[in-house]
Scaffold this motif. Structure first.
Motif, PDB file in Angstrom:
ATOM      1  N   ARG A 279       0.993  35.457  -4.852  1.00 15.98           N
ATOM      2  CA  ARG A 279       1.759  34.263  -5.362  1.00 15.98           C
ATOM      3  C   ARG A 279       2.604  34.239  -6.581  1.00 15.98           C
ATOM      4  N   ALA A 280       2.007  34.995  -7.714  1.00 12.34           N
ATOM      5  CA  ALA A 280       2.575  35.272  -8.840  1.00 12.34           C
ATOM      6  C   ALA A 280       4.002  35.921  -8.756  1.00 12.34           C
ATOM      7  N   LEU A 281       3.758  36.946  -7.861  1.00  9.36           N
ATOM      8  CA  LEU A 281       5.054  37.672  -7.429  1.00  9.36           C
ATOM      9  C   LEU A 281       6.075  36.892  -6.380  1.00  9.36           C
ATOM     10  N   GLY A 282       5.642  35.751  -6.147  1.00 11.08           N
ATOM     11  CA  GLY A 282       6.630  35.336  -5.088  1.00 11.08           C
ATOM     12  C   GLY A 282       6.688  35.978  -3.641  1.00 11.08           C
ATOM     13  N   THR A 283       5.765  36.828  -3.464  1.00 12.30           N
ATOM     14  CA  THR A 283       6.123  37.695  -2.295  1.00 12.30           C
ATOM     15  C   THR A 283       5.815  36.783  -0.928  1.00 12.30           C
ATOM     16  N   THR A 284       6.500  36.840  -0.014  1.00 11.45           N
ATOM     17  CA  THR A 284       6.529  36.502   1.270  1.00 11.45           C
ATOM     18  C   THR A 284       5.659  37.318   2.232  1.00 11.45           C
ATOM     19  N   VAL A 285       4.710  36.611   2.661  1.00 11.76           N
ATOM     20  CA  VAL A 285       3.599  37.187   3.239  1.00 11.76           C
ATOM     21  C   VAL A 285       3.185  36.904   4.798  1.00 11.76           C
ATOM     22  N   ILE A 286       3.012  37.831   5.632  1.00 13.08           N
ATOM     23  CA  ILE A 286       2.636  37.567   7.081  1.00 13.08           C
ATOM     24  C   ILE A 286       1.124  38.117   7.163  1.00 13.08           C
ATOM     25  N   MET A 287      -0.058  37.563   7.442  1.00 14.53           N
ATOM     26  CA  MET A 287      -0.975  37.867   7.375  1.00 14.53           C
ATOM     27  C   MET A 287      -1.973  37.719   8.629  1.00 14.53           C
ATOM     28  N   VAL A 288      -2.186  38.689   9.420  1.00 15.21           N
ATOM     29  CA  VAL A 288      -3.207  38.579  10.312  1.00 15.21           C
ATOM     30  C   VAL A 288      -4.737  38.416  10.277  1.00 15.21           C
ATOM     31  N   THR A 289      -5.486  37.614  10.645  1.00 20.35           N
ATOM     32  CA  THR A 289      -6.841  37.355  10.419  1.00 20.35           C
ATOM     33  C   THR A 289      -7.417  36.838  11.634  1.00 20.35           C
ATOM     34  N   HIS A 290      -8.813  37.220  11.740  1.00 15.20           N
ATOM     35  CA  HIS A 290      -9.546  36.646  12.831  1.00 15.20           C
ATOM     36  C   HIS A 290     -10.622  35.597  12.363  1.00 15.20           C
ATOM     37  N   ASP A 291     -10.420  35.306  10.842  1.00 11.35           N
ATOM     38  CA  ASP A 291     -11.603  34.646  10.333  1.00 11.35           C
ATOM     39  C   ASP A 291     -10.921  33.363  10.126  1.00 11.35           C
ATOM     40  N   PRO A 292     -11.310  32.108  10.727  1.00  9.78           N
ATOM     41  CA  PRO A 292     -10.827  30.827  10.689  1.00  9.78           C
ATOM     42  C   PRO A 292     -10.840  30.278   9.387  1.00  9.78           C
ATOM     43  N   GLU A 293     -12.054  30.530   8.644  1.00 13.38           N
ATOM     44  CA  GLU A 293     -12.127  30.173   6.987  1.00 13.38           C
ATOM     45  C   GLU A 293     -11.210  30.967   6.180  1.00 13.38           C
ATOM     46  N   GLU A 294     -10.901  32.241   6.453  1.00  9.38           N
ATOM     47  CA  GLU A 294      -9.928  33.020   5.460  1.00  9.38           C
ATOM     48  C   GLU A 294      -8.548  32.161   5.765  1.00  9.38           C
ATOM     49  N   ALA A 295      -8.145  31.933   6.974  1.00 12.25           N
ATOM     50  CA  ALA A 295      -7.128  31.244   7.194  1.00 12.25           C
ATOM     51  C   ALA A 295      -6.781  30.130   6.777  1.00 12.25           C
ATOM     52  N   LEU A 296      -7.597  29.202   6.942  1.00 14.16           N
ATOM     53  CA  LEU A 296      -7.657  27.981   6.145  1.00 14.16           C
ATOM     54  C   LEU A 296      -7.558  27.937   4.567  1.00 14.16           C
ATOM     55  N   SER A 297      -8.101  28.891   4.130  1.00  7.66           N
ATOM     56  CA  SER A 297      -7.976  28.819   2.650  1.00  7.66           C
ATOM     57  C   SER A 297      -6.908  29.628   2.034  1.00  7.66           C
ATOM     58  N   ALA A 298      -6.479  30.657   2.880  1.00 10.32           N
ATOM     59  CA  ALA A 298      -5.379  31.495   2.134  1.00 10.32           C
ATOM     60  C   ALA A 298      -3.893  31.349   2.558  1.00 10.32           C
ATOM     61  N   GLY A 299      -3.626  30.591   3.785  1.00  9.76           N
ATOM     62  CA  GLY A 299      -2.427  30.416   4.280  1.00  9.76           C
ATOM     63  C   GLY A 299      -1.805  28.969   3.839  1.00  9.76           C
ATOM     64  N   ASP A 300      -0.363  29.189   3.108  1.00  6.66           N
ATOM     65  CA  ASP A 300       0.372  27.983   3.028  1.00  6.66           C
ATOM     66  C   ASP A 300       0.557  27.181   4.423  1.00  6.66           C
ATOM     67  N   ARG A 301       0.704  28.179   5.459  1.00  6.91           N
ATOM     68  CA  ARG A 301       0.978  27.439   6.839  1.00  6.91           C
ATOM     69  C   ARG A 301       0.257  28.677   7.757  1.00  6.91           C
ATOM     70  N   ILE A 302      -0.337  27.950   8.708  1.00  4.95           N
ATOM     71  CA  ILE A 302      -1.168  28.733   9.713  1.00  4.95           C
ATOM     72  C   ILE A 302      -0.453  28.557  11.070  1.00  4.95           C
ATOM     73  N   VAL A 303      -0.306  30.003  11.734  1.00  4.77           N
ATOM     74  CA  VAL A 303       0.456  30.060  13.178  1.00  4.77           C
ATOM     75  C   VAL A 303      -0.985  30.492  14.031  1.00  4.77           C
ATOM     76  N   LEU A 304      -1.337  29.485  14.878  1.00  5.29           N
ATOM     77  CA  LEU A 304      -2.355  29.526  15.811  1.00  5.29           C
ATOM     78  C   LEU A 304      -1.615  30.164  17.055  1.00  5.29           C
ATOM     79  N   MET A 305      -2.205  31.237  17.610  1.00  2.00           N
ATOM     80  CA  MET A 305      -1.699  31.834  19.054  1.00  2.00           C
ATOM     81  C   MET A 305      -2.662  31.720  19.999  1.00  2.00           C
ATOM     82  N   ARG A 306      -2.524  31.638  21.174  1.00  2.00           N
ATOM     83  CA  ARG A 306      -3.064  31.858  22.484  1.00  2.00           C
ATOM     84  C   ARG A 306      -2.433  32.556  23.624  1.00  2.00           C
ATOM     85  N   LYS A 307      -2.766  33.465  24.324  1.00  2.53           N
ATOM     86  CA  LYS A 307      -2.074  34.178  25.449  1.00  2.53           C
ATOM     87  C   LYS A 307      -0.539  34.329  25.034  1.00  2.53           C
TER      88      LYS A 307
END
Length: 355
Positions: A193-221
């Motif tokens: 965030r300090a560097l202003g980096t644009t990030v796309i992060m894959v995670t399997h952990d719902p809590e990690e996604a909720l706490s880390a992402g400015d925006r969450i993209v939930l996928m299925r099939k």
């Protein structure tokens, strides 16, 4: 599909338009459209096989879409007109296992991605990034001499050193133990965030996604089910899959009628796009149920207790329900307490179709 998916901000650094990918009879991705703005941290989440890693590979350029277009800063990098090789995309990648070269020091690993620069400039840039991740005193050490968290930071420095337009991270913290994972994740996200980096992060952990992402993209099939902030997806899931992914709900059968879901334990007002009189399921959060020995709308019998420290999880049998309710409470009930009364927060009940 969530309506926010189709939105294409004018200043998006990356745009995916109707991207599809098939492996034999399996559709890994189906008409995925997404726009990411500069400095945004996106978390891709979903059950195994939902397509999140396939999407990351296509963005990185190590796989190609069968159809659709990817635009990086409004220039096509994958599509019918053009394909840009991975090394020419200026996209960084932090792998799940970090993929450090064991025969190179931390400094040399970071320098590996700076081969196009003059040696003096590359060394200065490598030293700067190693210092930014807090490893300057360890820059001459080899990967086997570093802890898991230190290796992760070397991988991060290597990915950030070329100043990528986007940084891709595939389960970057999953190999760390829980205590270290949270510390390294918080430090890493603060730096990004300090560097202003644009990030796309894959995670399997719902809590990690909720706490880390400015925006969450939930996928299925292979499709995007819902996008939004952590609050959007947790508090206002648009389907049962989204609700189940972020919370272990109590599910009580009922009938949706006149803006309410009627169940054996009461009627609850819910905003839902369900036909009047249709079979429905009331989704009730365990933490939305209050407990008392004396006051409450619903009598129940405690059949199980699981002390979790800050909260206690109760299993409560209620007349009229075939399955017990799970309750998470900070109220300390004396033991043994067998009969209690429950009150359900009316504003927190969700209703979805039973079919």
């Amino acid at each position: 599909m969530d309506g926010t998916v189709a939105s294409k901000p004018a200043n998006a650094v990356l745009k995916l338009n109707n991207v599809s990918r098939r492996f034999g009879i399996t559709e890994a991705l189906r008409d995925v459209s997404l726009a990411i703005v500069p400095g945004e941290i996106i978390c891709l989440v979903g059950q195994s096989g939902c397509g999140k890693s396939s999407l990351l590979r296509i963005i990185a350029g190590v796989d190609t879409p069968d159809s659709g277009v990817l635009l990086l800063k409004d220039e096509e990098i994958a599509g019918p007109k053009r394909f840009v090789e991975p090394e020419a995309r200026n996209i960084g990648f932090v792998f799940q296992d970090y993929a450090l070269f064991p025969h190179l020091t931390a400094e040399q690993n970071v320098l590996f991605g700076l081969k196009g620069l003059p040696k003096k400039v590359a060394r200065a840039r490598a030293a700067e990034m190693i210092d930014r991740v807090g490893l300057y005193p360890l820059m001459k050490r080899y990967p086997h001499m570093l802890s898991g968290g230190e290796q992760q930071r070397v991988a991060l420095a290597r990915a950030l050193a070329p100043s990528p337009s986007i940084l891709l991270m595939d389960e970057p913290f999953s190999s760390l133990d829980r205590g270290l994972r949270e510390k390294v994740r918080d430090e890493t996200l603060a730096l990004l965030r300090a560097l202003g980096t644009t990030v796309i992060m894959v995670t399997h952990d719902p809590e990690e996604a909720l706490s880390a992402g400015d925006r969450i993209v939930l996928m299925r099939k292979g499709e995007i089910v819902q996008t939004g902030t952590g609050y959007d997806l947790h508090d206002r899931p648009n389907c049962r899959y989204a609700a189940d992914f972020f919370c272990a709900f109590n599910k009580v059968p009922g009938t949706y009628r006149d803006g309410k879901i009627e169940t054996a334990i009461g009627n609850f007002g819910c905003e839902a796009t369900l036909a009047d009189g249709s079979a429905a399921i009331a989704y009730i959060r365990p933490q939305a149920i209050s407990v008392s020995q004396e006051n409450g709308d619903i009598p129940g019998r405690v059949t199980g207790r699981l002390f979790l420290g800050e909260v206690e999880q109760l299993t409560v049998q209620v007349e009229g329900l075939s399955e017990p309710l799970l309750v998470r409470t900070m109220v300390r009930l004396p033991a043994p307490t067998n009969t209690i009364r429950l009150t359900i927060g009316l504003e927190s009940v969700l209703a979805f179709s039973a079919h």
